[in-house]
Design an enzyme around this catalytic site. Structure first.
Site, PDB file in Angstrom:
ATOM      1  N   CYS A  48       0.847  22.771   4.097  1.00 26.35           N
ATOM      2  CA  CYS A  48       0.987  20.954   4.069  1.00 26.35           C
ATOM      3  C   CYS A  48       2.525  20.990   3.183  1.00 26.35           C
ATOM      4  O   CYS A  48       1.839  20.172   3.507  1.00 26.35           O
ATOM      5  CB  CYS A  48      -0.454  20.914   3.729  1.00 26.35           C
ATOM      6  N   CYS A  57       0.956  -0.695   0.202  1.00 30.02           N
ATOM      7  CA  CYS A  57      -0.206   0.261   0.058  1.00 30.02           C
ATOM      8  C   CYS A  57       1.208   0.905  -0.091  1.00 30.02           C
ATOM      9  O   CYS A  57       1.727   1.048   0.874  1.00 30.02           O
ATOM     10  CB  CYS A  57      -0.822   0.369   1.726  1.00 30.02           C
ATOM     11  N   TYR A  97      -7.921  31.396   3.244  1.00 30.30           N
ATOM     12  CA  TYR A  97      -8.201  29.619   2.702  1.00 30.30           C
ATOM     13  C   TYR A  97      -9.248  29.028   3.439  1.00 30.30           C
ATOM     14  O   TYR A  97      -8.413  28.527   4.227  1.00 30.30           O
ATOM     15  CB  TYR A  97      -6.745  29.176   3.179  1.00 30.30           C
TER      16      TYR A  97
END
Length: 458
Positions: free
Chosen positions: A415, A84, A319
């Site tokens: 981020c 994964c 944002y």
């Protein structure tokens, strides 16, 4: 078969891969699923003049920071792939994850931003390093009656069929496995990216701390032939489900969600508590996926706003999503304006202000580039602006806006350390000083890191 080499891993790259070298060779080799100190036999899968990429054939000896991954779908020396691609650092001890995330931030600031001697704090840990994700989007693939459900293997479009997932709450995993069974029994057609055919693309699940869930099916058409029976059985199996939704994504794209949401049954939104505040979130609106760590992040942002005992005539939150950060900082500013392009999120933000009895905030809908000229006349001299942009960072018009003389402080929540470094470099060249950076771990078991940067006008 590519070239086989024995390498030693020196450190981790900002992308999360190990940086290795073969004995006697100066060439840098990027190798996923390795940690510093690992000695490994690798196969070269891509070679350039100055660097190469490899995959692990065999771990010969392990570095001191390596641990056994908790998830059976994660790569480990004794396991056979495919693996994964959802988590890339489960094999790295958690304290080491925090150290390397700080190193990634420092590297981006210095190498990409060209900014030296910036104080970068230790990475703030997530209160929950496991089972922390309040939202998940799981792709489906396969033939009718034979669905595969899980995340893509790293670097491919191969789905690793999910049996469990330790970074999701147990409720999300149980719901996902039930939806997979129902899709199998109903022989739903499953989306095929190359042809654009099929109906079911992704499963969307959002949970909260109270153990409730919103479930959404991301599909290619508005039709839902057996919606009543599906809804009834899902609710019978999982009474925690308070709402079922349908998202229509007709474009042949890797973008998961389409613009149209349709309520199938139940609640239109889910409630979540962060700190002392309560928020209502519609399915498509943005909310940090790690609720306990979001409080840590927001406290860091508020501390940056308050740093030095400064007082501001107004705050501006660009944002702003459903208003989480705007409302979190409402007690710092006499008034605050939140700007958000998602219309549903703005509606949520207004309701969230009302439900928390916060009256000194307001919200405006539209892209930041378009909204800022509308409110420019309201912005006084000496304002503090908080920005929390998507991964691509600030657009050029927003960067230019932040250079206006009336803006004295920018608190940048990011981020992506790379785009933060790019934007910080621009702001420093325009008269700001990057005074401090605080990394925060919102994504344990992965190489992703959030940060709060404090920039003051020189």
């Amino acid at each position: 078969m590519g070239e086989i080499l024995t390498v030693k891993v020196d450190k981790l790259a900002p992308t999360g891969e190990g940086i290795a070298r073969a004995e006697g060779s100066p060439r840098v080799i990027f190798v996923p699923q390795t940690v510093p100190g690992d000695s490994a036999e690798i196969e070269i899968v891509d070679a350039k003049s100055s660097f190469a990429r490899g995959k692990v054939v065999k771990i010969l000896s392990t570095g001191p920071q390596r641990v056994d991954p908790a998830c059976p779908h994660h790569a480990a020396p004794s396991r056979v792939g495919p693996f994964c691609g959802g988590c890339d650092w489960q094999h790295l001890a958690y304290e080491a994850q925090l150290e390397h995330k700080r190193a990634v931030v420092v590297d981006c600031i210095e190498r990409l931003g060209g900014l030296k001697d910036v104080p970068v704090a230790k990475t703030m840990a997530s209160p929950k390093p496991w089972a922390y994700r309040n939202k998940v989007q799981i792709p489906f693939y396969g033939e009718p009656g034979k669905p595969l459900m899980g995340f893509f293997s790293a670097g491919s479009r191969t789905i690793v069929d999910m049996k469990e997932c330790p970074i999701q709450p147990e409720l999300s995993v149980r719901i996902a496995l039930t939806v997979k069974r129902l899709a199998k029994e109903r022989r739903w057609s499953l989306y095929e990216g190359k042809t654009g055919k099929g109906w079911l693309r992704h499963l969307f699940i959002r949970t909260n701390a109270e153990g409730q869930a919103l479930v959404g099916l991301v599909v290619t058409r508005k039709e839902f032939p057996d919606r009543e029976s599906f809804s009834a059985e899902l609710r019978a199996q999982h009474p925690e489900v308070i709402g079922i939704h349908q998202n229509v994504q007709q474009e042949q794209t890797s973008v998961v969600l389409g613009p149209e949401w349709k309520r199938v049954w139940g609640a239109r939104e889910i409630e979540e508590t962060i700190g002392k505040l309560s928020f209502a979130v519609s399915p498509g609106a943005f909310l940090q996926v790690n609720t306990p760590a979001a409080a840590v992040l927001y406290d860091a942002a508020k501390a940056a706003v308050r740093e030095g005992g400064k007082r501001w005539p107004m705050g501006l939150d660009l944002y702003c999503g459903v208003g989480t950060l705007t409302l979190w900082m409402a007690d710092v500013f006499p008034k605050c304006i939140g700007v958000e392009e998602n219309h549903d999120a703005v509606k949520d933000a207004w309701r969230n202000a009302e439900r928390n009895n916060i009256k000194n905030v307001r919200f405006t809908s539209g892209r930041a580039e378009a909204a800022l000229p509308r409110i420019a006349g309201e912005i006084p001299d000496g304002v503090c602006v908080v920005v929390d942009p998507p991964r691509i960072g600030l657009s050029q018009p927003v960067r230019r806006f932040l250079t206006e003389r009336k803006i004295k402080r920018v608190v940048y929540v990011s981020c992506d350390p790379a785009t933060f470094a790019r934007d910080a470099k621009f702001l420093v060249q325009s008269g700001f000083k990057l005074k401090s950076v605080s990394p925060v771990d919102l994504f344990p078991q992965t190489s992703h890191v959030e940060l709060v940067g404090l920039l003051d006008r020189s």
